[in-house]
Design an enzyme around this catalytic site. Structure first.
Site, mmCIF file in Angstrom:
data_model
loop_
_atom_site.group_PDB
_atom_site.id
_atom_site.type_symbol
_atom_site.label_atom_id
_atom_site.label_comp_id
_atom_site.label_asym_id
_atom_site.label_seq_id
_atom_site.Cartn_x
_atom_site.Cartn_y
_atom_site.Cartn_z
ATOM 1 C CG HIS A 193 1.144 2.623 8.708
ATOM 2 N ND1 HIS A 193 0.604 1.651 9.522
ATOM 3 C CD2 HIS A 193 2.067 2.164 8.271
ATOM 4 C CE1 HIS A 193 1.380 0.588 9.513
ATOM 5 N NE2 HIS A 193 2.388 1.060 8.818
ATOM 6 C CD GLU A 194 3.575 3.549 4.888
ATOM 7 O OE1 GLU A 194 4.812 3.605 5.083
ATOM 8 O OE2 GLU A 194 2.619 2.595 5.031
ATOM 9 N N GLY A 212 0.840 -1.247 -0.074
ATOM 10 C CA GLY A 212 0.085 0.072 0.017
ATOM 11 C C GLY A 212 0.906 1.344 -0.225
ATOM 12 C CB ALA A 213 2.390 3.474 1.616
ATOM 13 C CG MET A 214 8.617 1.145 1.217
ATOM 14 S SD MET A 214 8.747 0.169 2.874
ATOM 15 C CE MET A 214 10.219 0.699 3.647
ATOM 16 C CD GLU A 215 8.322 1.681 6.529
ATOM 17 O OE1 GLU A 215 8.734 0.748 7.320
ATOM 18 O OE2 GLU A 215 7.161 1.390 5.742
ATOM 19 C CG ASN A 216 11.136 4.008 0.725
ATOM 20 O OD1 ASN A 216 11.496 3.099 1.040
ATOM 21 N ND2 ASN A 216 10.200 4.406 -0.250
#
Length: 964
Positions: A402-403, A366-370
């Site tokens: 969240h991210e 869904g998403a990635m917290e880079n």
């Protein structure tokens, strides 16, 4: 990272073969006496004197009758010490496991400090060239250096140390199983020195959505365009460049990207400088990053546009492909507010000079917290008020928050290895709900938490094939499988439970101390417990270790004797076949006893059984607001009284939803009869809150799903029951949406409309058909976004290829990701054989991105024709599916669960097992086991309650004997 929802063994001491592999060479007795242990000499003496029974040249005997090699004894001393530090018995099975013993990690002879990484992609050949210079601290005299590398062509490596010594590699050895490349050099770099390892390499700009990969999209002129982007978590940085790809090996990064002048280049940090190259391209150099784990590194090259706000202390931007940037305003404004809120809440400034958020057309999660460069699926970042509904807006808010929570919890402070994944994901999940409640109190998200995160956790953890929150991870291909409802939802539920126990203010103070103490470092769960203990003065680890180290949760069975209530806890399994050895754990349960006098939050149960005396037994309820991780099984009479209490206002929304959820789970697992659940639901038709209705409809759907292969008359009766339950309220509130409708009212209208329509409500079916006809004639506003998916589903259930073509065309021509996804999700609803086959063909066609294969096939699970066709399709096309979705990535496991989990018989279990018996299940074995457990649970449910349901439906007029 946040996953897209598609909807193990106990944490035991390792066996001798696990902890002390026989392949490890023994040490002589003399070597043992001179070996440097990772523990103090005084402690070593204590361990030896307390554990050592006898030894000879080859073996050592311990007091527990284990006979070990001398080197194994060294490892045992370390394991024993760890157990003593945590207050655990190292020799009691089930007490603890040495989770580091069997990890496949790189040798520790060198330690990386900084990377100088340069990459240049080729968008015509879909390849890239790269070079990396890794600054190293040499820990031991070293001639061999191992790094992680996967699907890379390494051209050359050289090692420099001292002022003048530089040498080319003598040889390069590859271990494909471990994903290692080892460089052998002639001369050793001496311990204590600084060194530089320089590697040149090339790779494929792959289409696997992992590492450094390509993403395609349609430009405004209709042509296909590409951008290069990254997804490193959990272990795919090694696909982008040779590196030390372990979370504990934090380093700084200096990234340079070479690209056409017209393209945008992004990385975690801001741009240091930019220069033109003789080739006519540009080289963009980024500033050095803070120390961070390799999985958080990111870089993107493509034709991108952005919008920006200065509402936060540093610039915040949303990047999209051209033409979509105007849909980023909701996320942009929310991100700026959230960053400011998190800074204040955590008493910790965001340490990077900018925050970029990018919508990626092809994205596996869904998403990635880079850090400083968060990547998202388009549908999870961009929001168009005119085409998307309330549920989409709430999903985007939760994903963004969240991210951003990860920027502290995961990025600033990182778990030391993947068994601690929950430290990242559990907290980010909990924090997204916490902050969403602050910004949107009218959404009442904590009420929905009970039907969302809590039920997701309890559902998965009720299977024998579940796993502990802290699950031992050995290999890279095991890691993706723990990005599930245990790490995310159960992890967040544990934090919610401890925050309730400590008090929110104390809990947050503990979080602030944790972040301050461990900034830019790696931690284990015990570090979090230590900070919470320090803030609260309570031994949090003693209370909470069982919840993270043990699989499962209990059911509390209640019996009554006047004013006394007797409670007994046992492991809860959905399959209703708990074995004695699986029921050894005694969970510390926060009872949350609610009476007319209030809630006793500090009342706990630590034993198998306990008895409570009530002042007044007329009304009580355990697990107030359902913050505890357990099910409660009441006597039937008490359950009826709770139903009456709900109507009289004694139960909160969370309580009412939780009672329904528990009753549903207990009926499915044999603790109660399904007729009792049906009776409870039948009494709730005047319920007003959407959260409770969400759970009511979910439990009816679960019954209908378990009965999906039963006789048609019974299935029609269950459908009629669902219609009778919801139709009246659906008609009362209507399906016209007004600007004045609250967020929750919009959600309720959508839920009731869809549920009643799919249950056969004639008036709603007629309304859906009317809207659809106008839509098909060209009125794109004829269907409100909140009910678009329901309208599609309703017309497809009763229609054929004509309706199918309209919805397929809506998928093809829409430029909005939410609209496209809604259409794609609906196609499987059709029971027409031709449409079923078209849906299956579409899933593997070039029209559907690999990231979306699960979307069209998911709805096929709503009817038996689709379930059977889906499994036949999966078997026939298995090689293609496996090639499109490699086993090392998480999406294959999701698809396996979709194509198998809807069956309801033991015969189906045998057929699925037979198919996979001669095929590798590496990378999805856990998901497959969970799917089979779920089928077994449904089969047992049917065997127990098939006649019980039939009789209830007859007694209540939904089923006539003549229909059978």
């Amino acid at each position: 990272m946040i996953t897209r929802p598609i909807g193990r063994c106990s944490y035991l001491c390792p066996t001798k073969s696990q902890l002390f592999p026989a392949s490890r060479p023994s040490l002589s007795t003399r070597a043992l006496s001179t070996t440097t242990l990772p523990i103090s000499s005084s402690y070593t003496a204590t361990v030896k004197s307390s554990l050592l029974v006898s030894h000879n040249r080859r073996n050592i005997s311990l007091h527990n009758n284990w006979t070990l090699s001398p080197k194994a004894f060294v490892r045992y001393c370390s394991h024993h010490r760890m157990c003593q530090q945590r207050g655990l018995d190292s020799d009691t099975p089930g007490s603890v496991v040495d989770i580091t013993a069997s990890r496949e990690i790189l040798p520790a002879n060198v330690k990386p400090q900084n990377y100088h990484l340069t990459l240049e992609p080729d968008f015509e050949k879909f390849t890239f060239e790269g070079s990396v210079v890794i600054d190293l601290d040499v820990v031991e005299d070293t001639t061999d250096i191992s790094v992680n590398a996967l699907e890379l062509n390494i051209h050359n490596a050289k090692l420099s140390h001292g002022d003048t010594t530089t040498q080319q590699q003598k040889a390069i050895k590859y271990n494909e199983d471990k994903q290692w490349a080892t460089f052998e050099f002639q001369d050793a770099a001496p311990a204590g020195s600084k060194a530089q390892l320089t590697i040149t390499f090339s790779g494929t700009l792959n289409d696997k959505l992992a590492g450094f990969y390509r993403s395609s999209y349609k430009a405004e002129d209709g042509s296909t365009r590409y951008l290069a982007t990254t997804q490193m978590e959990p272990t795919d940085a090694r696909r982008a460049f040779p590196c030390f790809d372990e979370p504990a090996l934090k380093c700084t990064y200096e990234v340079s990207l070479i690209a056409d002048k017209k393209l945008t280049c992004l990385s975690n940090m801001d741009v240091k400088d930019e220069k033109e190259l003789p080739s006519g391209k540009k080289q963009v150099n980024f500033n050095k990053s803070p120390p961070m784990s390799s999985y958080l590194l990111a870089f993107i090259i493509g034709d991108l546009r952005y919008i920006e706000t200065n509402a936060f202390r540093v610039p915040v931007r949303v990047y999209t492909t051209p033409g979509n940037e105007q849909h980023g305003h909701f996320s942009l404004e929310l991100a700026a507010k959230t960053l400011n809120f998190y800074e204040e809440t955590f008493a910790s400034p965001f340490p990077l000079p900018k925050m970029d958020m990018v919508a990626i057309p092809d994205f596996s999660a869904g998403a990635m917290e880079n850090w400083g460069l968060i990547t998202y699926r388009v549908v999870d970042l961009l929001f168009d008020e005119t085409t998307s509904g309330a549920n989409t807006k709430q999903r985007i808010a939760e994903v963004v928050q969240h991210e951003l929570a990860h920027q502290w919890f995961g990025n600033l402070v990182t778990m030391d290895f993947w068994d601690g994944l929950w430290l990242n994901e559990g907290f980010a999940t909990w924090m997204s709900w916490y902050s969403c409640n602050v910004f949107y109190p009218e959404w009442k998200v904590w009420e929905g938490y009970v039907t969302d995160n809590l039920q997701s956790a309890l559902s998965l953890d009720s299977l024998r094939s579940s796993h502990p929150i802290e699950v031992p991870v050995k290999r890279a291909d095991e890691i993706n499988q723990i990005f599930d409802a245990i790490s995310y939802s159960k992890g967040s539920c544990v934090l919610r439970m401890i925050s309730k126990y400590l008090g929110e203010d104390v809990f947050m103070e503990g979080i602030r101390r944790y972040l301050k103490k461990h900034a830019y470092q790696n931690t284990t769960t015990s570090d979090l417990w230590a900070s919470l203990s320090d803030a609260s003065g309570k031994d949090v680890g003693k209370i909470m270790n069982i919840w993270t180290k043990k699989v499962g949760y209990p059911v509390i069975t209640v019996t009554e004797d006047g004013r006394n209530i007797h409670l007994r806890q046992n492991r809860f399994l959905r399959t209703a076949d708990v074995k004695p050895d699986e029921d050894q754990t005694l969970y510390p349960v926060f009872l949350g006893l609610k009476t007319k006098e209030g809630v006793q939050e500090d009342l706990a149960m630590n034993d198998r059984e306990t008895t409570l005396e009530l002042k007044d037994s007329d009304f009580y309820k355990l697990n107030a607001d359902h913050s505890g991780i357990y099910r409660t099984s009441y006597p039937p009479e008490r359950l009826a009284k709770l139903g009456a209490a709900a109507k009289s206002g004694l139960l909160s929304v969370e309580d009412r939803a939780g009672v329904v959820a528990d009753a549903g789970a207990l009926a499915a697992s044999g603790y109660q009869k399904t007729s009792g659940l049906l009776a409870l639901l039948n009494e709730m038709s005047d319920e007003k809150e959407v959260v409770v209705w969400d759970e009511i409809t979910a439990r009816v759907s679960a019954i209908r799903g378990a009965w999906i292969f039963e006789d048609e008359a019974t299935k029609r009766a269950l459908k009629a029951f669902q219609k009778a339950l919801v139709s009246q309220q659906a008609h009362e509130i209507g399906w016209e949406f007004k600007d004045s409708d609250s967020h929750l009212l919009q959600q309720k209208k959508a839920l009731m409309f869809g549920t009643a329509g799919l249950a056969g409500d004639e008036k709603i079916i007629a309304a859906a058909k009317e809207m659809f006809e106008k839509f098909a004639a060209g009125d794109k506003k004829a269907i409100h976004p909140n009910i678009r998916g329901s309208v599609y589903a309703i017309v497809l259930e009763g229609g054929g290829e004509k309706e199918y073509d309209v919805i397929l065309n809506a998928y093809r021509i829409s430029t909005n990701s939410d609209e496209k996804n809604t259409a794609l999700r609906s196609l499987g609803r059709s029971t027409d054989p031709k449409c079923i086959q078209r849906t299956l063909d579409l899933a593997l066609s070039s029209e559907v991105k690999e990231q979306d294969i699960y979307l069209p096939i998911g709805a096929l699970r709503t009817h038996k024709e689709g379930i059977e066709a889906l499994w036949a399709w999966a078997q026939k096309n298995w090689d293609i599916i496996e090639r499109k979705l490699p086993p090392g990535l998480s999406m294959l496991g999701s698809v396996v669960q979709i194509v198998t989990s809807s069956f309801t018989s033991l015969a189906a279990v045998e057929g699925i097992q037979e198919f996979f018996s001669n095929r590798s299940t590496k990378g999805f074995d856990q998901g497959l086991a969970q799917s089979l457990d779920g089928i077994r649970a449904k089969a047992a449910w049917l065997d127990r309650d098939r006649e019980d349901v039939t009789q209830w439906l007859k007694s209540n007029g939904y089923l006539k004997s003549s229909n059978l």
